[in-house]
Design an enzyme around this catalytic site. Structure first.
Site, short mmCIF file in Angstrom:
data_model
loop_
_atom_site.label_atom_id
_atom_site.label_comp_id
_atom_site.label_asym_id
_atom_site.label_seq_id
_atom_site.Cartn_x
_atom_site.Cartn_y
_atom_site.Cartn_z
N LEU A 189 -11.15 33.75 16.70
CA LEU A 189 -10.96 34.24 18.07
C LEU A 189 -9.93 33.40 18.81
CD1 LEU A 189 -11.65 36.09 20.40
CD2 LEU A 189 -13.68 34.66 20.85
N TYR A 190 -10.05 32.08 18.70
CA TYR A 190 -9.13 31.20 19.42
C TYR A 190 -7.70 31.37 18.91
CZ TYR A 190 -7.13 26.92 21.40
OH TYR A 190 -6.35 26.03 22.08
N ALA A 191 -7.53 31.36 17.59
CA ALA A 191 -6.18 31.51 17.03
C ALA A 191 -5.58 32.85 17.40
CB ALA A 191 -6.23 31.34 15.51
N SER B 264 -6.21 34.66 20.09
CA SER B 264 -5.85 34.70 21.50
C SER B 264 -4.56 33.94 21.77
CB SER B 264 -7.00 34.13 22.35
OG SER B 264 -7.12 32.72 22.18
N LYS B 265 -4.37 32.83 21.12
CA LYS B 265 -3.17 32.04 21.35
C LYS B 265 -1.95 32.63 20.64
CE LYS B 265 -4.57 28.61 24.00
NZ LYS B 265 -3.93 28.28 25.31
#
Length: 243
Positions: free
Chosen positions: A151-153, A155-156
């Site tokens: 999720l973090y990767a 989004s960025k």
């Protein structure tokens, strides 16, 4: 940066605070946003003012689309314009794929993607020739060293596309857009002596965490006159995390 106005979202601590103070030292008046860290935000303002700069702290939740855009307008109104937007605010959520909920997805994307988009859109309406939009990404867009980062990767990584599109959209007006990818950085949220620090250090070529000031140095370069011909570009400040 003398006479310039900069807004750093999420500027009450960590990379955001270091960036706001670096821009102030370089001569810019600075606005910062915060959500819960009012005292820390006020400390940043006082430090910037002690450097002879005007400064203001604005409470704004970047996960709220209206607040993300309104913060830009409020900053420009308070300081008389806007020359630099640093999209620093973001939330990190690292968890196994099967444990991530729809609510998690909505929260992370609202802050890390939609909030950045809304702030950039609002900034473009207030910026003139020579202005800068600088976004903080992550080394995990270049290399994900282990599980838990979906999720973090994601989004960025979306911010890379946004940055390149902004460069094309705004280039004719002399406005640049670039993205900086930090590696592991020693902050309150991810301390260099924390329980998860050693594997992160091992993932870098230099074997250490970076400092918030090292990231701020790159942002200051991109905000300055020397980077006028740099746009649509990615800059890794990650200690060799992606090497």
């Amino acid at each position: 940066m003398n006479g310039k106005v900069a807004l750093v979202t999420g500027g009450s601590r960590g990379i955001g605070a270091a960036t706001a103070l670096r821009l102030a030292r370089d001569g810019a008046d600075v606005a910062i946003t915060y959500t819960a860290g009012k005292e820390a935000a006020e400390d940043v303002v006082r430090t910037a003012e002690a450097l002879g700069r005007r400064a203001v702290a604005l409470r704004a939740d970047s996960a709220d689309a209206a607040e993300a855009a309104e913060a830009v307008t409020r900053a420009a109104d308070a300081l008389g314009g806007l020359d630099v937007l640093v999209n620093n605010v973001g939330v990190g959520l690292l968890a196994p794929l099967e444990n991530i909920t729809v609510a998690d997805v909505d929260r992370v994307l609202a802050t890390n993607v939609r909030g950045v988009y809304m702030a950039s859109q609002a900034a473009a309406t207030r910026m003139g020739h020579g202005s800068r939009i600088i976004t903080i990404g992550t080394c995990m867009t270049r290399r994900v060293p282990g599980p838990g980062g979906t999720l973090y990767a994601m989004s960025k990584a979306a911010l890379i596309g946004l940055t390149k599109a902004l460069a094309r959209e705004l280039g004719g007006r002399g406005i640049t857009a670039n993205i900086v990818h930090p590696g592991p950085v020693d902050t309150d949220m991810n301390p260099a002596d924390g329980p998860y620090a050693e594997p992160q250090k091992a993932d870098t070529a230099l074997g250490r965490f970076g400092t918030a000031e090292e990231i701020a140095f790159m942002v200051a370069y991109l905000a300055g006159e020397g980077a006028a011909y740099v746009t649509g570009a990615e800059f890794s400040v990650d200690g060799g995390h992606g090497a």
